[in-house]
Write a protein that holds these residues in place. Structure first.
Motif, short mmCIF file in Angstrom:
data_model
loop_
_atom_site.label_atom_id
_atom_site.label_comp_id
_atom_site.label_asym_id
_atom_site.label_seq_id
_atom_site.Cartn_x
_atom_site.Cartn_y
_atom_site.Cartn_z
N LEU A 588 0.86 -1.17 0.00
CA LEU A 588 0.00 0.00 0.00
C LEU A 588 0.90 1.22 0.00
CD1 LEU A 588 -2.80 -0.66 2.65
CD2 LEU A 588 -3.11 -0.34 0.20
N ALA A 589 0.51 2.25 -0.74
CA ALA A 589 1.28 3.49 -0.76
C ALA A 589 0.35 4.65 -0.45
CB ALA A 589 1.94 3.69 -2.12
N ALA A 590 0.78 5.52 0.45
CA ALA A 590 0.03 6.72 0.81
C ALA A 590 0.91 7.93 0.46
CB ALA A 590 -0.33 6.73 2.29
N ILE A 591 0.41 8.79 -0.42
CA ILE A 591 1.16 9.95 -0.88
C ILE A 591 0.46 11.20 -0.37
CG2 ILE A 591 2.11 11.16 -2.87
CD1 ILE A 591 1.79 8.53 -4.44
N SER A 592 1.13 11.96 0.51
CA SER A 592 0.52 13.14 1.12
C SER A 592 0.48 14.29 0.14
CB SER A 592 1.30 13.55 2.37
OG SER A 592 2.57 14.08 2.00
N LEU A 593 -0.21 15.37 0.54
CA LEU A 593 -0.29 16.56 -0.31
C LEU A 593 1.09 17.16 -0.56
CD1 LEU A 593 -3.46 18.49 0.95
CD2 LEU A 593 -3.00 17.72 -1.38
N THR A 594 2.02 16.96 0.37
CA THR A 594 3.36 17.50 0.20
C THR A 594 4.27 16.58 -0.61
OG1 THR A 594 4.07 16.53 2.31
CG2 THR A 594 3.18 18.77 2.36
N GLY A 595 3.75 15.42 -1.04
CA GLY A 595 4.55 14.50 -1.84
C GLY A 595 5.32 13.48 -1.02
N GLN A 596 5.05 13.39 0.29
CA GLN A 596 5.71 12.40 1.13
C GLN A 596 5.07 11.04 0.88
OE1 GLN A 596 8.31 13.03 3.21
NE2 GLN A 596 8.47 10.86 3.68
N VAL A 597 5.90 10.03 0.60
CA VAL A 597 5.41 8.69 0.29
C VAL A 597 5.63 7.77 1.48
CG1 VAL A 597 5.58 6.69 -1.26
CG2 VAL A 597 5.92 9.01 -2.16
N SER A 598 4.54 7.15 1.95
CA SER A 598 4.61 6.14 3.01
C SER A 598 4.14 4.82 2.43
CB SER A 598 3.74 6.53 4.21
OG SER A 598 4.11 7.79 4.73
N THR A 599 4.83 3.74 2.77
CA THR A 599 4.45 2.43 2.22
C THR A 599 4.15 1.46 3.36
OG1 THR A 599 6.79 1.77 2.10
CG2 THR A 599 5.79 2.72 0.12
N TYR A 600 3.21 0.55 3.07
CA TYR A 600 2.81 -0.48 4.02
C TYR A 600 2.81 -1.82 3.27
CZ TYR A 600 0.93 3.75 6.19
OH TYR A 600 0.77 5.01 6.71
N PRO A 601 3.67 -2.75 3.64
CA PRO A 601 3.70 -4.03 2.93
C PRO A 601 2.42 -4.81 3.14
CG PRO A 601 5.12 -4.09 4.87
CD PRO A 601 4.67 -2.67 4.72
N LEU A 602 1.92 -5.40 2.08
CA LEU A 602 0.75 -6.27 2.16
C LEU A 602 1.26 -7.70 2.34
CD1 LEU A 602 -1.44 -4.78 -0.70
CD2 LEU A 602 -1.77 -4.51 1.76
N PRO A 603 1.13 -8.25 3.53
CA PRO A 603 1.73 -9.56 3.78
C PRO A 603 1.06 -10.66 2.98
CG PRO A 603 0.34 -8.90 5.62
CD PRO A 603 0.41 -7.73 4.69
#
Length: 738
Positions: A588-603
């Motif tokens: 899973l990838a979450a991209i904030s309004l400022t362009g910060q990318v956070s990822t969450y592995p899908l097990p």
């Protein structure tokens, strides 16, 4: 915003309150928009004076007359704000103890009669004795006062975390507030210090030369070189924090023995000096200080929010937030991180919350407002919103109301979910004038553009074509995205196109090595910008498109490939799925309004060809739960279960659905709505719903629905379904029974 400070010093002949009484700091039960904490001066009565003819009258507030008058005059300028107040409980020794005793006066006269080094030594001895015997007694209760004030504010912050603060003190009370400010800065009290909008210091014995205080008042005022008695003897040498300097009003009359100590001269003229110190009431300095304090307080907005916001899933909601602020100021609102509004709602910078709630929500979120006045911004002021968004109780196999609308357009192909424009019209990306599924080919002879439909009648009201020679991208990429002015953007084989509210079209070309590049994905954000997925290996895989037509590439970590089908939550975070460069589990990838990318592995995510789309699609986010469609966890098995609910906090799958349906949308009733991509099956055709609580599916019989559902403003779900008899798509509305 930092505090505005005013210090006042007082005198009196009343015995001090016992130290044991200073330990209590009652936790408040009533919160205001502004809280005033006042500390009485030297020798003033803790219980206050009720006799209005007395020079020490303070209406039994316990403020003392100087702080009481400052409080009353300031209150009159607050424009009706809810003001709560409390008098600080602490021992305040009378200023009379600063007067030299008869023995000390004799010693002073003897010292002045000497000459040379003997004179200097004798004077130093007299002052040293006065410091130990008189001054030490006078300031003995200060630390008790500082501790009591710190405890009072700390306890109050637990009950009233959004309250703005005004601190004021006279004489010893001013010294208490002076030292309290530094303690708040030094310790875990910065959150409290940030809520202070005004501090009044009158006759502050801790005043230092060239203080940071910008507003120096008095009648006449002491000079910038004036020293308080504690700083003169180096008993306390810290100025007020620089953060509050330009907001501090410091009142000190010249030759005041507490705030403008002048060594031996003060001791020689102690009677006159004490008279100066016991003044300040009914003076122009207090009047001006009160106006300065009030002006500072009203420049900070006081949010006006309802006690509870009540709404219904699927029903449009609109709420205008307001704040009390000085006339001429402008307000700016935001939802501070990590808070978010209920799913389906957004808030403008003008404080307008609008949208259609997508799921039930009972809880509290936070907004914040700041004011701009005469070119300067206030601090961000938080306000909590309590929500009660309810949804119809899920009932398994509850029938749906189904209405089909024949568009009457031969060869029509509709490829996108419904998207509601600012005018309430439903817009679909479509092609026409070509036979059936051939229209989906970008190189066919058919025209591409937007179809506008009246959501109440199903009638086509707009048919906007792309310019000749420009084809629309296929499938979901044709779904329109709306900017702040109402313009509708779609992806094309050469870049992007924008339709104005009247149907005028403009194109934006994406180029690589002078070659036009198409777009395969487009997602709109609350700030009017968009994420674009170019159809090219030569350009960055995601670009941020701004309203002026400029683009900025997104830096994507670890070589991940971002899937172009996505979901944007009310905070503007884009949620999508990503695949690693050499295979393996999805993310899973979450991209904030400022362009910060956070990822969450899908097990343990399926990467086999069990189902049509091994890459999952994000179709909804509710709190920490992400709804995925089009794929399955490998641990569930290869039995065509097309989706799951993944909790990013626990990193676990908490629900799966058992139906061979894909292309889903989070519906107005809190359930997932699915369109059948692969024709009719044992469950049925058209649209089905999945209840995440009961895991039950109910289906409707219809024709072959092959695109993801989209929602109208009334909560109804719309899909395009191909009619074998008409040889073109019809539009079908599914809604809950009334």
């Amino acid at each position: 915003m930092a505090a505005l400070a005013v210090c006042v010093a007082a005198s009196g002949a009343v015995a001090p309150i016992a130290a044991g009484h200073a330990q209590a700091a009652a936790q408040p039960t009533v919160c205001g928009e502004v809280f005033f904490l006042g500390a009485r001066g030297s020798g003033q009565q803790q219980e206050g004076v009720a006799d209005s003819s007395s020079p020490n009258f303070d209406s039994r507030t316990g403020f003392g007359p100087q702080v009481y008058q400052l409080y009353e005059k300031m209150k009159a300028g607050l424009g009706g704000r809810n003001l709560q107040s409390q008098a600080l409980v602490y021992p305040a020794e009378s200023v009379d103890v600063l007067k030299p005793t008869a023995t000390q006066r004799t010693a002073i006269a003897t010292a002045l009669g000497k000459r040379g080094p003997a004179r200097a030594a004798a004077i130093a001895a007299v002052i040293g004795d006065w410091r130990v015997s008189n001054l030490a007694t006078y300031i003995g209760g200060l630390q008790i006062g500082v501790d009591a004030a710190y405890t009072t504010l700390t306890l109050r912050a637990r009950s009233c975390p959004n309250e703005r603060l005004v601190l004021a003190g006279y004489s010893q009370g001013a010294m208490v507030m002076h030292r309290l400010l530094n303690r708040l800065k030094d310790n875990a009290g910065r959150s409290i210090l940030n809520r202070v909008d005004g501090v009044g210091l009158v006759a502050d014995g801790d005043r230092v030369r060239n203080t940071e205080a910008v507003f120096l008042l008095g009648d006449p005022p002491s000079s910038h070189a004036g020293n308080g008695v504690a700083s003169y003897f180096h008993l306390y040498n810290r100025d007020i924090p620089v953060e509050v300097g330009n907001l501090t009003v410091n009142i000190c009359d010249r030759n005041d023995p507490v705030c403008d100590f002048r060594g031996l001269w003060t001791l020689q003229n102690s009677g006159h000096a004490s008279e100066i110190h016991s003044g300040y009431t009914n003076g122009a300095s207090l009047e001006r200080a009160a106006k300065l304090l009030a002006a500072q307080v009203v420049r900070v907005p006081a949010p006006r929010v309802p006690a509870q916001v009540i709404g219904m899933v699927g029903q449009p909601l609109s709420l205008q937030l307001n704040a009390n602020v000085v006339q001429g100021a402008t307000l700016e609102w935001r939802v501070p991180s990590p808070y978010y509004l209920p799913d389906g709602l957004t808030m403008t910078t003008a404080g307008l919350i609008k949208g259609t709630p997508m799921s039930a929500f009972n809880g509290t979120t936070r907004v914040a407002v700041r004011a701009k006045y005469r070119g300067k911004f206030s601090a961000w002021i938080p306000a909590d919103l309590t929500w009660a968004i309810s949804a119809p109780s899920p009932v398994p196999n509850q029938p749906l109301m189904v209405t089909a609308f024949d568009t009457g357009i031969a060869g029509l192909g509709v490829f996108t979910p419904a998207a509601t424009g600012k005018d309430g019209t439903l817009y679909f990306g479509a092609s026409w004038d070509c036979p059936g599924w051939v229209c989906e080919d970008p190189w066919s002879s058919g025209d591409y553009g937007l179809l506008g439909v009246d959501p109440t009648t199903g009638q086509v009201t707009k048919k906007w074509r792309l310019p000749s020679g420009i084809k629309g991208a296929t499938g979901q990429a044709l779904a329109p995205v709306f900017d702040e002015t109402g313009g509708a953007w779609i992806a094309t084989t050469t870049g992007l196109a924008r339709f104005s509210a009247t149907g005028q079209v403009a194109t934006l070309t994406l180029e690589s090595d002078s070659e036009a590049i198409g777009a395969i994905g487009l997602a709109g954000l609350p700030d009017g910008t968009m994420w674009v997925w170019p159809y090219s290996t030569k350009l960055p895989q995601m670009l941020r498109l701004h309203s002026d037509g400029t683009t900025k590439p997104l830096t994507i970590p670890d070589g991940l490939s971002m899937y172009p089908s996505s979901y944007v939550d009310p905070a503007g975070t884009l949620w999508t799925t990503a695949t690693p460069p050499v295979g393996g589990n999805r993310y899973l990838a979450a991209i904030s309004l400022t362009g910060q990318v956070s990822t969450y592995p899908l097990p343990d995510w399926a990467i086999s060809n069990c189902i049509a789309y091994p890459t999952p699609i994000v179709v909804g986010v509710v709190g920490s739960r992400v709804v995925l469609s089009g794929a399955q966890p490998r641990a569930i098995g290869c039995d065509d279960k097309p989706g799951a609910v993944f909790d990013i906090k626990d990193q676990t799958f908490i629900q799966t659905m058992s139906s061979p349906w894909t292309h889903s949308e989070l519906g107005p009733d809190g359930r997932l709505w699915f369109a059948n991509l692969n024709g009719c099956d044992s469950i049925g055709c058209g649209v089905a719903r999945w209840d995440p609580q009961t895991k039950a599916i109910d289906a409707t019989l219809g024709v072959d629905a092959y695109m993801r559902p989209g929602r109208a403003s009334d909560g109804s779900m719309w899909v395009s379904e191909y009619s074998q008899s008409l040889m073109h798509d019809v539009l079908v509305r599914y809604s809950l029974p009334q």
